[in-house]
Design an enzyme around this catalytic site. Sequence first.
Site, PDB file in Angstrom:
ATOM      1  N   ASP A 118       0.838  -1.199   0.000  1.00  0.00           N
ATOM      2  CA  ASP A 118       0.000   0.000   0.000  1.00  0.00           C
ATOM      3  C   ASP A 118       0.879   1.257   0.000  1.00  0.00           C
ATOM      4  O   ASP A 118       1.752   1.387  -0.844  1.00  0.00           O
ATOM      5  CB  ASP A 118      -0.977  -0.054   1.186  1.00  0.00           C
ATOM      6  N   TYR A 225      -1.763  11.526   1.647  1.00  0.00           N
ATOM      7  CA  TYR A 225      -2.525  11.699   0.408  1.00  0.00           C
ATOM      8  C   TYR A 225      -2.542  13.160  -0.033  1.00  0.00           C
ATOM      9  O   TYR A 225      -2.477  13.451  -1.227  1.00  0.00           O
ATOM     10  CB  TYR A 225      -3.956  11.194   0.602  1.00  0.00           C
ATOM     11  N   HIS A 282      -7.138  -6.466  -0.896  1.00  0.00           N
ATOM     12  CA  HIS A 282      -6.000  -5.533  -0.872  1.00  0.00           C
ATOM     13  C   HIS A 282      -5.051  -5.827   0.286  1.00  0.00           C
ATOM     14  O   HIS A 282      -3.846  -5.609   0.170  1.00  0.00           O
ATOM     15  CB  HIS A 282      -6.560  -4.113  -0.746  1.00  0.00           C
TER      16      HIS A 282
END
Length: 305
Positions: A118, A225, A282
């Site tokens: 990730d 982010y 994921h």
Amino acid sequence: MSEFSWVADPASGIRQRFVEANGQRFELAEAGDPKSRKFAILLHGFPELNFSWRHQMPELAAQGWRVWAPNMRGYGASSKPEGVPAYRMDHLMADVAALIDLAKTQSTTDEVMLVAHDWGAVIAWTFAIQKIRPLDRLVIMNVPHPKCAERELKYWRQRKKSWYIFFFQLPWLPEKMMLANDAKAVRGAFFNTAANKDRFPPHDLDIYAKAAQQPRAMHSMVNYYRALVRYPEAREVGDAMVDTPTLVIWGENDMALDIHLLDGMEAWVPNLKVHRLPGISHWVQQDAPEDVNRLLGQWLDSPAR
């Protein structure tokens, strides 16, 4: 009450301590012989912790690796510097470089492997491309090469799955949403999408939720982010070539990343091995730890070309 975000089972061989590197304090889980000449550093993602590597650390240690898994800046009990600029890619890569340098001061190292998932893998790809430090092996889990990501973001099939990146650009609202109702969204991020839900019992989800609820933690986590979008140099990777022998393990049932992201990766990673795990989420190293450990072990037993 422990100062660590979680307490390792003594039977696992995992030890915990704090280290200082790049001006930050990192909560570190480690395993294996401290004098081993093979060193592996494991980077977690969002909204994870080094706890996410609990199944891999003992296996790598058994294969002779000295293993470090830090809680990255902003996570758990590691430092949480203020402001979006503190989470720019150059700072994140400098953290990894400083941890590798620190490990080398503590034991002679002949081989360095970077294992990442990730957000950790976002950093790892760029780290390898820019050759911040020499790497002998690279393992990536469920994150595409940057050039594949750039290509696929032009298509609706990926854009609709990447909605959260744009949502995270908003001030304060993402943090409030993630932490509402005792961090229900943090718990659900794992449990609701996992193929093997028994791998995410309430105790484990509590560890992630409580870490995210620490002061400034979620704000720091979302700032990754914000910095990625705000500072374009994070997405500038030159020729994008990865010379390091690379293993990619990919859970095919990834709610955030379309399977087409794997297409064409070999153009930038000539020494590449890809393993796809059908039906797995994921959270691949936690959702299917036996499969991941087996694939990792087989690849490590093969010569790095």
